[in-house]
Design a protein around this motif. Structure first.
Motif, PDB file in Angstrom:
ATOM      1  N   UNK A  20      36.669  -8.451 -10.890  1.00 55.96           N
ATOM      2  CA  UNK A  20      37.632  -8.959 -10.142  1.00 55.96           C
ATOM      3  C   UNK A  20      38.672 -10.550 -11.042  1.00 55.96           C
ATOM      4  N   UNK A  21      37.400 -11.344 -11.574  1.00 57.68           N
ATOM      5  CA  UNK A  21      38.544 -12.740 -11.174  1.00 57.68           C
ATOM      6  C   UNK A  21      38.053 -13.041 -13.159  1.00 57.68           C
TER       7      UNK A  21
ATOM      8  N   UNK B 159      34.405  -6.101  -0.587  1.00 61.63           N
ATOM      9  CA  UNK B 159      35.628  -5.787   0.166  1.00 61.63           C
ATOM     10  C   UNK B 159      37.179  -6.327  -0.794  1.00 61.63           C
ATOM     11  N   UNK B 160      37.780  -6.228  -1.084  1.00 65.30           N
ATOM     12  CA  UNK B 160      38.957  -5.808  -1.953  1.00 65.30           C
ATOM     13  C   UNK B 160      39.970  -6.964  -1.635  1.00 65.30           C
ATOM     14  N   UNK B 161      39.964  -8.334  -1.951  1.00 66.81           N
ATOM     15  CA  UNK B 161      40.973  -8.930  -0.940  1.00 66.81           C
ATOM     16  C   UNK B 161      42.130  -9.549  -2.965  1.00 66.81           C
ATOM     17  N   UNK B 162      42.862  -9.531  -2.362  1.00 73.19           N
ATOM     18  CA  UNK B 162      44.141  -8.501  -1.372  1.00 73.19           C
ATOM     19  C   UNK B 162      43.505  -7.418  -1.428  1.00 73.19           C
ATOM     20  N   UNK B 163      44.424  -6.783  -0.019  1.00 68.48           N
ATOM     21  CA  UNK B 163      44.259  -5.855   0.545  1.00 68.48           C
ATOM     22  C   UNK B 163      44.437  -4.671  -0.765  1.00 68.48           C
ATOM     23  N   UNK B 164      44.952  -4.782  -1.494  1.00 74.21           N
ATOM     24  CA  UNK B 164      45.941  -3.863  -2.553  1.00 74.21           C
ATOM     25  C   UNK B 164      45.045  -3.936  -4.485  1.00 74.21           C
ATOM     26  N   UNK B 165      44.166  -4.725  -4.031  1.00 74.81           N
ATOM     27  CA  UNK B 165      43.238  -4.643  -4.814  1.00 74.81           C
ATOM     28  C   UNK B 165      42.075  -3.342  -5.672  1.00 74.81           C
ATOM     29  N   UNK B 166      41.977  -3.061  -6.877  1.00 75.04           N
ATOM     30  CA  UNK B 166      40.635  -2.337  -6.879  1.00 75.04           C
ATOM     31  C   UNK B 166      40.018  -2.108  -5.660  1.00 75.04           C
ATOM     32  N   UNK B 167      39.091  -0.896  -5.814  1.00 73.80           N
ATOM     33  CA  UNK B 167      38.390  -0.875  -5.318  1.00 73.80           C
ATOM     34  C   UNK B 167      36.374  -0.526  -6.429  1.00 73.80           C
TER      35      UNK B 167
ATOM     36  N   UNK C 116      32.815  -9.224  -7.510  1.00 75.42           N
ATOM     37  CA  UNK C 116      33.988  -9.761  -7.153  1.00 75.42           C
ATOM     38  C   UNK C 116      33.779 -10.700  -8.420  1.00 75.42           C
TER      39      UNK C 116
END
Lengths: 214, 627
Positions: free
Chosen positions: B386-387, B371-379, B383
């Motif tokens: 993202x980093x 799940x994306x965190x924060x919620x508007x991150x790319x789907x 993990x």
């Protein structure tokens, strides 16, 4: 030395567009909506995926021109419940409502993950914080469609995300159906429209022109 | 006598067309065209090229210039007048109206003409013909009513009987297990794995039928269930993925595996219960997807050894001489009865299961992204991905992240491990049964995974179990790591000879070790121990271990050689005390003077004792007494 090598690759990045539909539901009926979404969306077997984000909006006024109304907004978001996750900086372009035949609102969208000192960086650049809030809610996805059901909390003291410092706004949840995709994929709008139809009696997802709300 | 001429006025509508209505109700109109714009618009409607090609024939530059002039003149030619057709139609309409007007005038004045109504005779009716027609239509009506009544009766009967086998109840059961939807009058179900994350192109739509309807149409009778399903023809029958690991000579006929159906997997009988039918069809779809995925990977993956895809078979090399064959067996029941002699079906159920697991894992990963965190991150990003930006990962890191192992590669690695484990098991068992002297005991760990397993081997001699040589073999994908007594490790390749040689060498070492420990018990002195001695003849593999011992009094020397190939040798030397006087001053004690010299070999076979260690024990005890 990396600079010139990176430049052409940056040009190749397709501009991303956000397709957006919004609606709201009263707090009392949220459970029914969540139940329905759980049945419709992909991550049905696992429990609800919650999120708790703090968003601060930074504004930079253009001082060089005489028009004071020209400004740029950057939204910096940070997950409160996942401290490892990177901060996100987001730029949203002018929303295009389009005519009646276009099913969703479309706006340019730039979304970049960044390190946690981005707030200081923006302040150094001359941005100043316009407003901030905390969004708490549940996240669903179906294919590449993202459904957010969340509540917005106002911060009594700006900057502090302490539980006591939060004050909820209104007695309803915000429902957002969005897809971020490269430019020119009109099919998504239709898919979103059909999905929104499935939620119809509970929540009416429509395109809202935010400029008119003000 | 014509009607007075009428003026027809043609003009544009006063209202302009509306372009847009704003939310506040304000209308935006299209601005009307000016005269010149109108003219050019009309001019655009005229096809200049047509005239040009007919009249002039060749489009020269001069001709073009002329047409430019014509463009301006054209609208004034009467034949090309844009309202010409309208004018013509209006003219003809006017003529007709005038004629009608004249006729009406004539009739009205009654001077020249009188109009009378014309009486028409009723057509003659034939009574018998009418009877037949009425009879026929009544019959049709009767049929329709009867059919309706029958249907109503059937429905009533069904409603009345609340037995569990009625259609609606079964439909409810079906709905609990499968996805159904109603399209017009038919109920369609979904067999595909799309909702579980599959991206396979082939769909699986089945149709739900009511057996009572079928019975009414005279298609099928005496069914147990009142619900039936019709499965698409490509998903009929039984399918499974046959996984076989075989040695190369078997491989010569590539088509051999096209149909090897064990007797237990026959076709589904046509009157099977719907749940069973659907489950088999579901499985067929899954197997098809699995095979399609594997075949695609086999073509794409550029391994060291190419994979072969032949028809419904994928062949790939595991080890030299060992091949893995994955076959999609789909038995629809329509094939010719080929001689289904199941000669040697060494179908590997474990690997088949792994294949199913792997594909399900792929499905699961397709569906459950982090799940994306924060919620508007790319789907749909992992993990770590993202980093990557904020932590400034290098290109290398990103490439590593992007690399994902295909199902074929994974199954190949599992196969390698399975083959290697079997081989090692075979080698250890063979040695344990063929060798009587040191006892070889293998304890296989029950805690293993599909890519690694371990075995603890201990080498002991009967009656002398206190002296044990432990070994731990960790069997990996294509290597075996061995941990020996002192914690030293060595890595063996997948060749089974290597393991056998290694074990035999360890047996030699075990012997040398046992002799050493015996010396301690008998009070003998160990002069030298060489684990890997370079002395003696060159052995095909392994090295000789030697131990030299001196009796408690120092007058008897025992030399023990143990070699994996040529076996164990034991030699004895007795030292005369008379020789002692000749020793050089460098030799500090008498026992050192006797390292070389005349050794007599002891025939180990003739010695008494159950095993080698027992024999040496016996001899040492005897020699201790003798000295």
């Amino acid at each position: 030395m990396e600079g010139p090598a990176l430049a052409p690759s940056l040009k190749n990045i397709a501009p991303q567009q956000e397709y957006l539909l919004q609606g709201s539901i009263l707090d009392a009926h949220t459970d029914a909506l969540l139940h329905r979404l759980r049945g419709l969306c992909d991550n049905a077997e696992s429990s609800f995926e919650t999120f708790n984000d703090y968003e601060a909006v930074y504004m930079l006024r253009n001082s060089s021109t005489t028009q004071q109304s020209q400004y740029v907004l950057f939204r910096v978001r940070h997950a409160l419940d996942d401290p490892d996750a990177p901060d996100h900086i987001r730029y949203l372009g002018q929303a295009e409502m389009g005519d009646r035949s276009r099913p969703t609102l479309v706006r340019a969208c730039l979304d970049v993950a960044c390190s946690s000192n981005v707030r200081e960086f923006l302040t150094e650049m001359g941005f100043r914080m316009d407003h901030d809030y905390v969004a708490k809610g549940i996240f669903f996805h179906k294919g590449r469609m993202k459904v957010l059901v969340y509540k917005i909390y106002r911060l009594i003291q700006p900057g502090s995300t302490d539980q006591k410092n939060l004050e909820q706004l209104g007695s309803s949840h915000l429902v957002e159906l969005s897809v971020v995709a490269p430019l020119g994929q009109e099919q998504i709008g239709e898919d979103m429209k059909t999905f929104a139809e499935q939620l119809k009696p509970l929540v009416m997802l429509e395109k809202f022109d935010h400029r008119r709300l003000q | 006598m014509a009607a007075p001429s009428v003026n027809v006025c043609v003009e544009a509508a006063i209202e302009n067309p509306i372009q847009e209505i704003r939310y506040d109700g304000q209308e935006i109109h299209v601005t009307p065209l000016s005269m010149s714009e109108n003219l050019s618009k009309l001019a655009h409607k005229i096809n200049f090229f047509k005239d040009e090609s007919e009249e002039k024939g060749k489009p020269t530059s001069e001709g073009e210039r002329e047409t430019d002039e014509e463009k301006v003149l054209a609208p004034f030619q009467p034949s090309l007048w844009p309202w010409d057709s309208v004018r013509n139609k209006l003219k003809s309409a006017l003529t007709e109206i005038s004629v009608l007007y004249d006729v009406l005038n004539i009739v009205k004045q009654k001077h020249y003409m009188v109009t009378d109504p014309v009486s028409q005779d009723a057509p003659e009716l034939k009574a018998p013909l009418q009877m037949v027609a009425k009879k026929k239509s009544l019959l049709v009506v009767c049929q329709i009513l009867n059919a309706g009544a029958d249907w109503l009766k059937r429905v009533q009967a069904e409603m009345g009987s609340n037995t569990p086998d009625n259609f609606l109840w079964e439909l409810l059961q079906l709905r609990k297990h499968w996805r159904l939807k109603k399209v017009h009058n038919t109920i369609l179900g979904e067999l595909s794995y799309k909702s579980a994350g599959s991206r396979f192109w082939q769909g699986g739509t089945f149709e739900v039928l009511k057996t009572s309807d079928l019975a009414a149409e005279g298609e099928a009778t005496n069914k147990k269930s009142s619900l039936d399903v019709s499965i698409p023809s490509e998903l009929e029958g039984v399918a499974y993925i046959q996984v076989e690991v075989k040695s190369v000579p078997d491989l010569m006929d590539l088509t051999s595996a096209t149909l090897k159906m064990p007797a237990s997997l026959g076709a589904v009988s046509p009157d099977a219960y719907w749940q069973q039918k659907l489950e088999t069809a579901h499985n067929v779809l899954f197997c098809k997807e699995l095979f399609a995925q594997l075949a695609r990977e086999a073509v794409q993956v550029k391994g060291t050894t190419p994979h072969m895809v032949v028809g419904n078979q994928i062949l790939t090399n595991v080890f030299p001489g060992i091949q893995l064959s994955i076959v999609l067996c789909h038995y629809t029941g329509k094939e010719k009865k080929v001689n289904l002699s199941p000669p040697k079906l060494d179908h590997n159920h474990v690997l088949e299961h792994s294949l199913h697991q792997l594909l399900r894992k792929v499905h699961g990963n397709n569906l459950n992204t982090s799940p994306p965190h924060p919620a508007n991150a790319m789907l749909g990003m992992s993990k770590r991905r993202r980093l990557a930006g904020p932590r400034a990962h290098s290109r290398q890191d990103l490439l590593q992240m992007a690399h994902s192992e295909s199902i074929l590669e994974q199954i190949l690695r599992q196969t390698k491990h399975a083959v290697l484990r079997l081989r090692s098991m075979h080698v250890i068992d063979q040695l344990a049964t063929s060798l009587q002297d040191p006892l070889i005991c293998a304890h296989w760990s029950c805690l293993n995974n599909s890519l690694e397993s371990s075995v603890r081997v201990s080498i002991t001699s009967y009656c002398y179990e206190t002296n044990r040589t432990p070994l731990i073999l960790i069997i990996g994908i294509d290597t075996i790591r061995v941990v020996v007594r002192e914690g030293r490790t060595c890595v063996l390749s997948f060749e089974e000879n290597e393991l056998r040689d290694f074990l035999q060498w360890q047996i030699c070492q075990h012997h040398a070790q046992s002799v050493q420990s015996l010396a301690k018990l008998h009070g003998w002195q160990v002069l030298s121990v060489i684990v890997s001695s370079g002395h003696g003849d060159i052995e095909p593999y392994g090295t000789t271990s030697t131990v030299m011992l001196a009796s408690p009094k120092g007058n008897i020397i025992l030399a023990f050689h143990s070699s994996p190939v040529s076996g164990s040798k034991l030699s004895v030397k007795k030292i005369d005390t008379a020789v002692e006087s000749n020793i050089s001053p460098a030799v500090t004690a008498s026992k050192w003077a006797s390292l070389a010299g005349e050794f007599k070999e002891v025939n180990l076979n003739r010695l008494e004792g159950r095993n080698l260690v027992g024999k040496v024990d016996m001899l040492m005890a005897r020699l201790t007494v003798m000295s």
